[in-house]
Design a protein around this motif. Structure first.
Motif, PDB file in Angstrom:
ATOM      1  N   VAL A  40      30.459 -12.498-128.586  1.00  0.00           N
ATOM      2  CA  VAL A  40      31.841 -12.011-128.478  1.00  0.00           C
ATOM      3  C   VAL A  40      32.033 -10.770-129.342  1.00  0.00           C
ATOM      4  N   TYR A  70      32.904  -7.274-127.693  1.00  0.00           N
ATOM      5  CA  TYR A  70      34.236  -6.762-128.034  1.00  0.00           C
ATOM      6  C   TYR A  70      34.137  -5.281-128.389  1.00  0.00           C
ATOM      7  N   HIS A  71      33.102  -4.923-129.157  1.00  0.00           N
ATOM      8  CA  HIS A  71      32.978  -3.558-129.676  1.00  0.00           C
ATOM      9  C   HIS A  71      32.120  -2.640-128.816  1.00  0.00           C
ATOM     10  N   PRO A  86      38.520  -1.110-128.243  1.00  0.00           N
ATOM     11  CA  PRO A  86      38.806  -2.546-128.296  1.00  0.00           C
ATOM     12  C   PRO A  86      39.678  -2.965-127.120  1.00  0.00           C
ATOM     13  N   PRO A  87      39.591  -4.226-126.709  1.00  0.00           N
ATOM     14  CA  PRO A  87      40.411  -4.709-125.588  1.00  0.00           C
ATOM     15  C   PRO A  87      41.895  -4.482-125.867  1.00  0.00           C
ATOM     16  N   VAL A 115      44.288  -7.265-127.389  1.00  0.00           N
ATOM     17  CA  VAL A 115      44.143  -7.758-128.758  1.00  0.00           C
ATOM     18  C   VAL A 115      44.993  -6.911-129.697  1.00  0.00           C
ATOM     19  N   GLU A 127      42.944  -7.661-134.702  1.00  0.00           N
ATOM     20  CA  GLU A 127      41.505  -7.910-134.580  1.00  0.00           C
ATOM     21  C   GLU A 127      41.026  -8.992-135.545  1.00  0.00           C
ATOM     22  N   ILE A 156      36.496 -12.901-123.380  1.00  0.00           N
ATOM     23  CA  ILE A 156      37.323 -12.210-124.368  1.00  0.00           C
ATOM     24  C   ILE A 156      38.810 -12.253-124.014  1.00  0.00           C
ATOM     25  N   ALA A 175      41.745 -13.760-126.350  1.00  0.00           N
ATOM     26  CA  ALA A 175      42.883 -12.909-126.722  1.00  0.00           C
ATOM     27  C   ALA A 175      44.211 -13.618-126.449  1.00  0.00           C
TER      28      ALA A 175
END
Length: 283
Positions: free
Chosen positions: A172, A176-177, A209-210, A213, A216, A270, A274
């Motif tokens: 994850v 994520y990144h 980033p998503p 979110v 973080e 993800i 979130a």
């Protein structure tokens, strides 16, 4: 000098009185196609500067120096410095920095060494620092691409999809990144000494980033809680991590997020994490 020739490597190391260190996870490449293919995959080229971690005796360093404008290699083992001085003598654009990458201010080093260049990271990472080194390179937030050779099992974990056995908190974090991509495997016989595991070359391209979110740190607190005990149902794992809501409160919250309370953390992507994190922040 052929830095992937067993005979030349042994002569070089004997000349300098070098001994392999198991604690540093040292395994030197003995197949020239490996550093060539890693360097080619890294994106190194005109206008780029490459940060390398753990150059060893320098086969990958030399390949990167053929392509990039500048290479800065961070090496912890001081006994390798005179060897690298010899093997990189004809590479004026390659510089060896004595130090520990895990204690290095990476953005500051990149700013100092690669002014005006596009920074990339590329490394045959020592096995014993794989996870913290990748974490440090990602969190530095200054590389266009990160290309590393690591244990195959860790590479598969980084690229694993939700619902698979390899998927976990580090999956994850990396997804994520970055957008990770498994490129090719490197068998044990490509190294001296030969490790007990197969290696894989992985390229990670940092991404924004998503958007779903907001916090973080809170998001990753939820992820860590979900994976703290993999066999636990999500309602139990999160109740342990967020005890104020209790098991029933967590169960209701998960249901409202469209997640079965009896699900396990390794089944969530993800966006699902979130949604849960946002709901927990408001609870």
């Amino acid at each position: 000098m052929d830095l992937c020739s067993i005979n030349e490597i042994k002569a070089l190391l004997a000349r300098h009185g070098f001994r392999f260190s198991k604690s540093m996870g040292q395994n030197f490449l003995i197949q020239s196609w490996v550093p060539q293919d890693i360097a080619a995959a890294s994106g190194a080229g005109e206008g780029t500067g490459v940060l390398e971690v753990g150059p060893g005796i320098g086969p990958l360093t030399r390949e990167l120096a053929k392509r990039a404008d500048k290479v800065a290699s961070v090496e912890l083992d001081r006994s390798l410095l005179p060897i690298l001085e010899e093997t990189l003598a004809d590479c004026p654009n390659a510089e060896v920095c004595s130090g520990d990458i895990l204690k290095t201010d990476i953005p500051a080093l990149v700013g100092e060494k690669f002014s005006g260049l596009t920074p990339l990271a590329c490394a045959n990472l020592p096995y014993n620092i794989t996870t913290p080194a990748i974490t440090a390179l990602i969190e530095a937030g200054c590389f266009k691409t990160i290309t590393v050779m690591i244990q195959r099992e860790v590479a598969r974990r980084i690229c694993a999809a939700p619902g698979t056995a390899d998927y976990g908190a580090f999956s994850v974090f990396c997804q994520y990144h970055t957008r990770p991509e498994l490129l090719f495997d490197v068998p044990p016989e490509c190294f001296l000494p030969a490790p007990k595991v197969t290696s894989s070359v992985l390229r990670m391209v940092p991404c924004p980033p998503p958007p779903e979110v907001d916090d973080e740190a809170h998001f990753f607190r939820v992820v860590r809680a979900a994976f703290a005990q993999r066999r636990k149902q999500l309602q139990n794992a999160l109740a342990a991590g967020f005890p104020a809501l209790g098991k029933e409160g967590i169960a209701s919250l998960l249901t409202a997020c469209g997640v079965a309370p009896t699900a396990r953390g390794e089944t969530l992507d993800i966006p699902a994490f979130a949604r849960i994190a946002a709901a927990l922040a408001e609870a």
